[in-house]
Design a protein around this motif. Structure first.
Motif, PDB file in Angstrom:
ATOM      1  N   VAL A  48       0.866  -1.181   0.000  1.00 22.69           N
ATOM      2  CA  VAL A  48       0.000   0.000   0.000  1.00 22.69           C
ATOM      3  C   VAL A  48       0.897   1.223   0.000  1.00 22.69           C
ATOM      4  O   VAL A  48       1.794   1.352   0.829  1.00 22.69           O
ATOM      5  CB  VAL A  48      -0.915   0.006   1.243  1.00 22.69           C
ATOM      6  CG1 VAL A  48      -1.747   1.280   1.292  1.00 22.69           C
ATOM      7  CG2 VAL A  48      -1.803  -1.218   1.247  1.00 22.69           C
ATOM      8  N   MET A  49       0.636   2.131  -0.967  1.00 23.21           N
ATOM      9  CA  MET A  49       1.404   3.374  -1.036  1.00 23.21           C
ATOM     10  C   MET A  49       0.505   4.505  -0.559  1.00 23.21           C
ATOM     11  O   MET A  49      -0.620   4.650  -1.029  1.00 23.21           O
ATOM     12  CB  MET A  49       1.880   3.631  -2.463  1.00 23.21           C
ATOM     13  CG  MET A  49       2.855   2.571  -2.942  1.00 23.21           C
ATOM     14  SD  MET A  49       3.593   3.011  -4.506  1.00 23.21           S
ATOM     15  CE  MET A  49       4.444   4.495  -4.067  1.00 23.21           C
ATOM     16  N   LEU A  50       0.993   5.300   0.342  1.00 18.33           N
ATOM     17  CA  LEU A  50       0.249   6.435   0.878  1.00 18.33           C
ATOM     18  C   LEU A  50       0.795   7.728   0.283  1.00 18.33           C
ATOM     19  O   LEU A  50       2.002   7.919   0.216  1.00 18.33           O
ATOM     20  CB  LEU A  50       0.352   6.466   2.403  1.00 18.33           C
ATOM     21  CG  LEU A  50      -0.195   5.235   3.133  1.00 18.33           C
ATOM     22  CD1 LEU A  50       0.070   5.366   4.623  1.00 18.33           C
ATOM     23  CD2 LEU A  50      -1.661   5.054   2.865  1.00 18.33           C
ATOM     24  N   GLU A  51      -0.125   8.597  -0.131  1.00 17.22           N
ATOM     25  CA  GLU A  51       0.246   9.906  -0.660  1.00 17.22           C
ATOM     26  C   GLU A  51      -0.491  10.968   0.132  1.00 17.22           C
ATOM     27  O   GLU A  51      -1.556  10.704   0.679  1.00 17.22           O
ATOM     28  CB  GLU A  51      -0.142  10.011  -2.138  1.00 17.22           C
ATOM     29  CG  GLU A  51       0.656   9.110  -3.049  1.00 17.22           C
ATOM     30  CD  GLU A  51       0.314   9.363  -4.510  1.00 17.22           C
ATOM     31  OE1 GLU A  51      -0.181  10.460  -4.817  1.00 17.22           O
ATOM     32  OE2 GLU A  51       0.542   8.469  -5.320  1.00 17.22           O
ATOM     33  N   PRO A  52       0.044  12.178   0.172  1.00 19.07           N
ATOM     34  CA  PRO A  52      -0.669  13.250   0.870  1.00 19.07           C
ATOM     35  C   PRO A  52      -2.025  13.509   0.217  1.00 19.07           C
ATOM     36  O   PRO A  52      -2.168  13.458  -1.009  1.00 19.07           O
ATOM     37  CB  PRO A  52       0.247  14.465   0.719  1.00 19.07           C
ATOM     38  CG  PRO A  52       1.575  13.912   0.343  1.00 19.07           C
ATOM     39  CD  PRO A  52       1.334  12.601  -0.325  1.00 19.07           C
ATOM     40  N   ALA A  53      -3.025  13.787   1.026  1.00 18.47           N
ATOM     41  CA  ALA A  53      -4.375  13.995   0.500  1.00 18.47           C
ATOM     42  C   ALA A  53      -4.483  15.259  -0.336  1.00 18.47           C
ATOM     43  O   ALA A  53      -5.322  15.350  -1.221  1.00 18.47           O
ATOM     44  CB  ALA A  53      -5.377  14.040   1.656  1.00 18.47           C
ATOM     45  N   ALA A  54      -3.643  16.229  -0.073  1.00 19.16           N
ATOM     46  CA  ALA A  54      -3.724  17.485  -0.820  1.00 19.16           C
ATOM     47  C   ALA A  54      -3.397  17.288  -2.296  1.00 19.16           C
ATOM     48  O   ALA A  54      -3.918  17.981  -3.158  1.00 19.16           O
ATOM     49  CB  ALA A  54      -2.784  18.519  -0.219  1.00 19.16           C
ATOM     50  N   ALA A  55      -2.521  16.346  -2.600  1.00 18.54           N
ATOM     51  CA  ALA A  55      -2.148  16.110  -3.992  1.00 18.54           C
ATOM     52  C   ALA A  55      -3.200  15.282  -4.714  1.00 18.54           C
ATOM     53  O   ALA A  55      -3.251  15.271  -5.930  1.00 18.54           O
ATOM     54  CB  ALA A  55      -0.798  15.396  -4.063  1.00 18.54           C
ATOM     55  N   GLY A  56      -4.051  14.582  -4.000  1.00 22.08           N
ATOM     56  CA  GLY A  56      -5.068  13.754  -4.625  1.00 22.08           C
ATOM     57  C   GLY A  56      -4.494  12.409  -5.026  1.00 22.08           C
ATOM     58  O   GLY A  56      -3.285  12.216  -5.112  1.00 22.08           O
ATOM     59  N   ALA A  57      -5.372  11.469  -5.267  1.00 15.55           N
ATOM     60  CA  ALA A  57      -4.932  10.112  -5.589  1.00 15.55           C
ATOM     61  C   ALA A  57      -4.348  10.031  -6.990  1.00 15.55           C
ATOM     62  O   ALA A  57      -3.452   9.235  -7.250  1.00 15.55           O
ATOM     63  CB  ALA A  57      -6.102   9.152  -5.448  1.00 15.55           C
ATOM     64  N   SER A  58      -4.837  10.844  -7.905  1.00 15.46           N
ATOM     65  CA  SER A  58      -4.380  10.724  -9.282  1.00 15.46           C
ATOM     66  C   SER A  58      -3.461  11.861  -9.728  1.00 15.46           C
ATOM     67  O   SER A  58      -2.951  11.836 -10.829  1.00 15.46           O
ATOM     68  CB  SER A  58      -5.588  10.659 -10.213  1.00 15.46           C
ATOM     69  OG  SER A  58      -6.299  11.871 -10.159  1.00 15.46           O
ATOM     70  N   GLY A  59      -3.303  12.855  -8.911  1.00 16.80           N
ATOM     71  CA  GLY A  59      -2.447  13.979  -9.299  1.00 16.80           C
ATOM     72  C   GLY A  59      -3.105  14.934 -10.280  1.00 16.80           C
ATOM     73  O   GLY A  59      -2.425  15.758 -10.888  1.00 16.80           O
ATOM     74  N   MET A  60      -4.423  14.842 -10.449  1.00 15.10           N
ATOM     75  CA  MET A  60      -5.112  15.739 -11.387  1.00 15.10           C
ATOM     76  C   MET A  60      -5.019  17.197 -10.959  1.00 15.10           C
ATOM     77  O   MET A  60      -5.002  18.089 -11.799  1.00 15.10           O
ATOM     78  CB  MET A  60      -6.578  15.340 -11.525  1.00 15.10           C
ATOM     79  CG  MET A  60      -6.789  14.097 -12.351  1.00 15.10           C
ATOM     80  SD  MET A  60      -8.526  13.681 -12.523  1.00 15.10           S
ATOM     81  CE  MET A  60      -9.102  15.059 -13.468  1.00 15.10           C
ATOM     82  N   GLN A  61      -4.957  17.419  -9.654  1.00 12.26           N
ATOM     83  CA  GLN A  61      -4.871  18.789  -9.164  1.00 12.26           C
ATOM     84  C   GLN A  61      -3.606  19.470  -9.694  1.00 12.26           C
ATOM     85  O   GLN A  61      -3.639  20.626 -10.085  1.00 12.26           O
ATOM     86  CB  GLN A  61      -4.885  18.791  -7.642  1.00 12.26           C
ATOM     87  CG  GLN A  61      -4.857  20.185  -7.048  1.00 12.26           C
ATOM     88  CD  GLN A  61      -4.856  20.152  -5.535  1.00 12.26           C
ATOM     89  OE1 GLN A  61      -4.805  19.100  -4.936  1.00 12.26           O
ATOM     90  NE2 GLN A  61      -4.909  21.310  -4.920  1.00 12.26           N
ATOM     91  N   LYS A  62      -2.514  18.737  -9.727  1.00  9.34           N
ATOM     92  CA  LYS A  62      -1.272  19.309 -10.243  1.00  9.34           C
ATOM     93  C   LYS A  62      -1.359  19.551 -11.748  1.00  9.34           C
ATOM     94  O   LYS A  62      -0.851  20.543 -12.256  1.00  9.34           O
ATOM     95  CB  LYS A  62      -0.097  18.369  -9.943  1.00  9.34           C
ATOM     96  CG  LYS A  62       0.241  18.267  -8.481  1.00  9.34           C
ATOM     97  CD  LYS A  62       1.378  17.283  -8.252  1.00  9.34           C
ATOM     98  CE  LYS A  62       1.652  17.099  -6.777  1.00  9.34           C
ATOM     99  NZ  LYS A  62       2.644  16.068  -6.520  1.00  9.34           N
ATOM    100  N   ASP A  63      -2.027  18.640 -12.452  1.00 12.12           N
ATOM    101  CA  ASP A  63      -2.126  18.767 -13.904  1.00 12.12           C
ATOM    102  C   ASP A  63      -2.975  19.968 -14.326  1.00 12.12           C
ATOM    103  O   ASP A  63      -2.691  20.622 -15.322  1.00 12.12           O
ATOM    104  CB  ASP A  63      -2.722  17.492 -14.507  1.00 12.12           C
ATOM    105  CG  ASP A  63      -1.827  16.276 -14.309  1.00 12.12           C
ATOM    106  OD1 ASP A  63      -0.613  16.482 -14.073  1.00 12.12           O
ATOM    107  OD2 ASP A  63      -2.341  15.149 -14.390  1.00 12.12           O
ATOM    108  N   TYR A  64      -4.038  20.252 -13.570  1.00  8.26           N
ATOM    109  CA  TYR A  64      -4.993  21.285 -13.979  1.00  8.26           C
ATOM    110  C   TYR A  64      -4.934  22.536 -13.122  1.00  8.26           C
ATOM    111  O   TYR A  64      -5.846  23.351 -13.156  1.00  8.26           O
ATOM    112  CB  TYR A  64      -6.413  20.714 -13.954  1.00  8.26           C
ATOM    113  CG  TYR A  64      -6.613  19.623 -14.965  1.00  8.26           C
ATOM    114  CD1 TYR A  64      -6.659  19.916 -16.318  1.00  8.26           C
ATOM    115  CD2 TYR A  64      -6.740  18.300 -14.584  1.00  8.26           C
ATOM    116  CE1 TYR A  64      -6.834  18.928 -17.258  1.00  8.26           C
ATOM    117  CE2 TYR A  64      -6.921  17.293 -15.508  1.00  8.26           C
ATOM    118  CZ  TYR A  64      -6.965  17.614 -16.846  1.00  8.26           C
ATOM    119  OH  TYR A  64      -7.143  16.628 -17.776  1.00  8.26           O
TER     120      TYR A  64
END
Length: 96
Positions: free
Chosen positions: A14-30
């Protein structure tokens, strides 16, 4: 399910990522597109507010003669303010 499938399922990590970045990274893309859209929405709201203020100013200028007449027959400032506020609050409704 076969024994191999069960073993693969159990061995997954299981890989954990910060919730602010989102699971797919769409926030960074858009991020840039969303910021541009937010600026455009703010600009449209600013234009709409300026337009309403301009219309109310024009309406008040057109009614200056009426206000002068009301003052000359004895209407007080409070009554004039009350009249303008009531009419401006219901402006779209009574113009039909």
């Amino acid at each position: 399910m076969t024994r191999q499938a069960i073993d693969r399922y159990i061995d997954q990590t299981v890989m954990l990522e910060p919730a602010a970045a989102g699971a797919s990274g769409m926030q960074k893309d858009y991020r840039v597109a969303l910021a541009a859209m937010g600026v455009l929405v703010a600009l449209v709201l600013l234009i709409a507010c300026a337009n309403v203020a301009n219309l109310m100013t024009a309406q008040a200028a057109a009614r200056a003669r009426e206000m002068a007449l009301r003052v000359s027959i004895g209407a007080g400032r409070l009554r004039l303010v009350q009249l303008v506020l009531v009419e401006s609050a219901g402006w779209p409704c009574w113009r039909r």
